[in-house]
Design an enzyme around this catalytic site. Sequence first.
Site, short mmCIF file in Angstrom:
data_model
loop_
_atom_site.label_atom_id
_atom_site.label_comp_id
_atom_site.label_asym_id
_atom_site.label_seq_id
_atom_site.Cartn_x
_atom_site.Cartn_y
_atom_site.Cartn_z
N ASN A 154 0.87 -1.16 -0.13
CA ASN A 154 0.01 -0.07 -0.08
C ASN A 154 0.83 1.10 -0.11
O ASN A 154 0.45 2.29 -0.79
CB ASN A 154 -1.01 0.18 1.19
CG ASN A 154 -0.22 -0.24 2.57
OD1 ASN A 154 0.86 -0.66 2.66
ND2 ASN A 154 -0.78 0.01 3.50
N GLU A 251 4.93 -4.73 11.85
CA GLU A 251 3.91 -3.57 11.80
C GLU A 251 2.75 -4.28 10.95
O GLU A 251 2.97 -4.45 9.77
CB GLU A 251 4.49 -2.49 10.75
CG GLU A 251 5.35 -1.52 11.48
CD GLU A 251 4.86 -0.77 12.49
OE1 GLU A 251 3.58 -0.87 12.70
OE2 GLU A 251 5.78 -0.17 13.13
N GLU A 459 7.88 2.05 14.51
CA GLU A 459 8.70 2.76 13.73
C GLU A 459 8.63 4.03 13.85
O GLU A 459 7.68 4.67 14.68
CB GLU A 459 8.05 2.48 12.17
CG GLU A 459 8.17 1.09 11.91
CD GLU A 459 8.07 0.53 10.44
OE1 GLU A 459 6.87 0.99 9.80
OE2 GLU A 459 9.07 -0.03 9.96
P1 NDP Z 1 1.13 -9.86 3.39
O1 NDP Z 1 1.19 -10.33 4.85
O2 NDP Z 1 0.24 -10.55 2.33
O3 NDP Z 1 2.39 -9.62 2.79
C1 NDP Z 1 3.39 -8.77 3.35
C2 NDP Z 1 4.82 -8.90 2.70
O4 NDP Z 1 5.42 -10.08 3.22
C3 NDP Z 1 4.88 -9.11 1.29
O5 NDP Z 1 6.11 -8.58 0.77
C4 NDP Z 1 5.06 -10.63 1.19
O6 NDP Z 1 5.42 -11.05 -0.25
C5 NDP Z 1 5.72 -10.95 2.22
N1 NDP Z 1 5.80 -12.29 2.71
C6 NDP Z 1 4.51 -13.31 2.52
N2 NDP Z 1 4.93 -14.32 3.25
C7 NDP Z 1 6.17 -14.33 3.70
C8 NDP Z 1 6.94 -15.32 4.41
N3 NDP Z 1 6.47 -16.54 4.89
N4 NDP Z 1 8.19 -14.90 4.87
C9 NDP Z 1 8.62 -13.46 4.65
N5 NDP Z 1 7.71 -12.60 3.94
C10 NDP Z 1 6.66 -13.02 3.57
O7 NDP Z 1 0.62 -8.51 3.46
P2 NDP Z 1 0.04 -7.57 2.07
O8 NDP Z 1 1.12 -7.44 1.17
O9 NDP Z 1 -1.24 -7.69 1.65
O10 NDP Z 1 -0.33 -6.01 2.86
C11 NDP Z 1 -1.69 -5.89 3.57
C12 NDP Z 1 -1.25 -6.00 5.17
O11 NDP Z 1 -0.39 -5.38 5.37
C13 NDP Z 1 -2.74 -5.62 5.60
O12 NDP Z 1 -2.86 -6.76 6.84
C14 NDP Z 1 -2.12 -4.40 6.39
O13 NDP Z 1 -3.02 -4.06 7.62
C15 NDP Z 1 -0.76 -4.53 6.69
N6 NDP Z 1 -0.01 -3.30 6.85
C16 NDP Z 1 0.31 -3.13 8.06
C17 NDP Z 1 0.86 -1.71 8.30
C18 NDP Z 1 1.49 -1.27 9.58
O14 NDP Z 1 2.42 -0.43 9.60
N7 NDP Z 1 1.01 -1.85 10.72
C19 NDP Z 1 1.18 -0.74 6.91
C20 NDP Z 1 0.90 -1.22 5.84
C21 NDP Z 1 0.03 -2.50 5.85
P3 NDP Z 1 4.37 -11.17 -1.24
O15 NDP Z 1 3.22 -10.41 -1.15
O16 NDP Z 1 5.07 -10.17 -2.60
O17 NDP Z 1 4.24 -12.65 -1.78
#
Ligand code: NDP
Length: 485
Positions: A154, A251, A459
């Site tokens: 995002n 996060e 952060e």
């Molecule tokens: P995901 O949890 O699907 O993915 C986050 C990242 O982790 C991606 O780069 C993903 O790779 C990677 N990833 C997935 N599985 C693994 C693993 N087993 N080991 C290491 N890395 C992995 O989240 P989204 O990208 O769908 O983002 C949305 C989520 O993020 C929502 O829940 C939102 O609330 C949260 N979020 C939290 C924030 C905060 O600061 N608290 C800010 C913004 C979002 P890939 O997707 O490329 O496969």
Amino acid sequence: MTVTAQPKASHFINGSYIEDKAGTPIPVIYPATGAQIATVHAATPAIIEQALQGARAAQAAWAKCSGTERGRVLRRAADIIRAHNRQMSELETLDTGKPLQETLVADASSAADALEYFGGLAGSLTGDHIPLGQDWAYTIREPLGVCVGIGAWNYPTQIACWKAAPALACGNSMVFKPSETTPLCALRVAEILIEAGAPAGLFNVVQGAGDVGAQLVTDPRVAKVSLTGSVPTGRKVYAAAAAEMKHVTMELGGKSPLIVFEDADLEDAIGGAILGNFYSSGQVCSNGTRVFVHKRLKEAFLGRLAERLKDVRIGDPLDETTNFGPMTSAAQLDIVKGYIATGQREGARLVAGGRYPEGPGFWIEPTVFADVTDDMTIAREEIFGAVMCVLDFEEEDDVIARANATQYGLSAGVFTRDLSRAHRVIARLEAGTCFINSYNDAPVEMPFGGVKMSGVGRENATAAIQHYSQLKSVYVRMGRVEAPF
Ligand code: NDP
């Protein structure tokens, strides 16, 4: 118009772009049209190895620089980002689909703020002197080593810099893996850091899906992992990091409450609810998606909200008058559609939106449900899309208990003119990042993060320094050593 945004290569390692077409191709889709605007390749084991080796070599030399020297590089990077704000905002819009009206003020600029802030702090990151009678002790603030950053889709520019800026300020290096959905912006950040004078290998970007992230997290050379993502991913990454006692920042997701008391300024409360639900088409972790409105204010709130929603301009995100863009991916749109259908099935009253403007692209209208109850799926699960749930309440104690009845604890907001009530309620809400008569502000000077399942660590602000450095304590005896034998 054909839009392209093909980067020079997929990865940025040791100061240059690098390609390995043996990696799985990842199409980069412009969410406004569904058209493919670039292709990158997932990192192969050879690419991951190069990134980690480069980061390790660079870190040793970088840690020997003075804090002032490190800070100068970060502050120069901030200046370069600001000078290229429009170009970077356009790239952010192509990567995510967020309207340029937003990205021009919220993304590259927030990234620059982080680099400037932590660049400014770098020269003053010291330990303590601890007097102990005639003896004394001191602490040395040391970097952790090679850090891994893993981003959600995002805020790809902001996430890269919120992690890199404190990490680099403390003398660490970083390997960053963007979300495979938005791989472009972090590459530009890496280029800019080199232009600003960062040594090759200090900040590296590798592409790929979760498996690439998992390989980075489990590598023994990595000292720290900072993830922005969902709770299920957070669980996996935290567990993998724990196996080798690595430091973590998590996060994660949220289902945050925004409480509007009967004495609130109606326009401000609605403004907060709009910012906390529809900015970035609702794809914001800290969103106040459970809007508890006092029963006496509810109909006025809903009526005025409906009027203000008439000013939504859905359309070409590159047109600066557009104020509402598409969802970032087809998959996320499907998830949100599923929740809207569930909300209707479970008896919530759809009072706005719920329709899907004609494609191509991943469009949805800002959607509002009223008469939502705590047990409904849309009130319990993170939707991560433009769906506001309005719930009623009458008593302060009751609304606090209901607001806290969730596994999440990222954010919370209160709208009221009663100052003592505002502070009293905020003190009882289980959330890491709170707002009074406002919503979703995230200045770099203020710590950001969650409690409960929403995260670990913080952060931004000086709080982030604790999570990218460790203390060495040194006891200094000035007299003789008295041993028992
Ligand atoms: P995901 O949890 O699907 O993915 C986050 C990242 O982790 C991606 O780069 C993903 O790779 C990677 N990833 C997935 N599985 C693994 C693993 N087993 N080991 C290491 N890395 C992995 O989240 P989204 O990208 O769908 O983002 C949305 C989520 O993020 C929502 O829940 C939102 O609330 C949260 N979020 C939290 C924030 C905060 O600061 N608290 C800010 C913004 C979002 P890939 O997707 O490329 O496969």
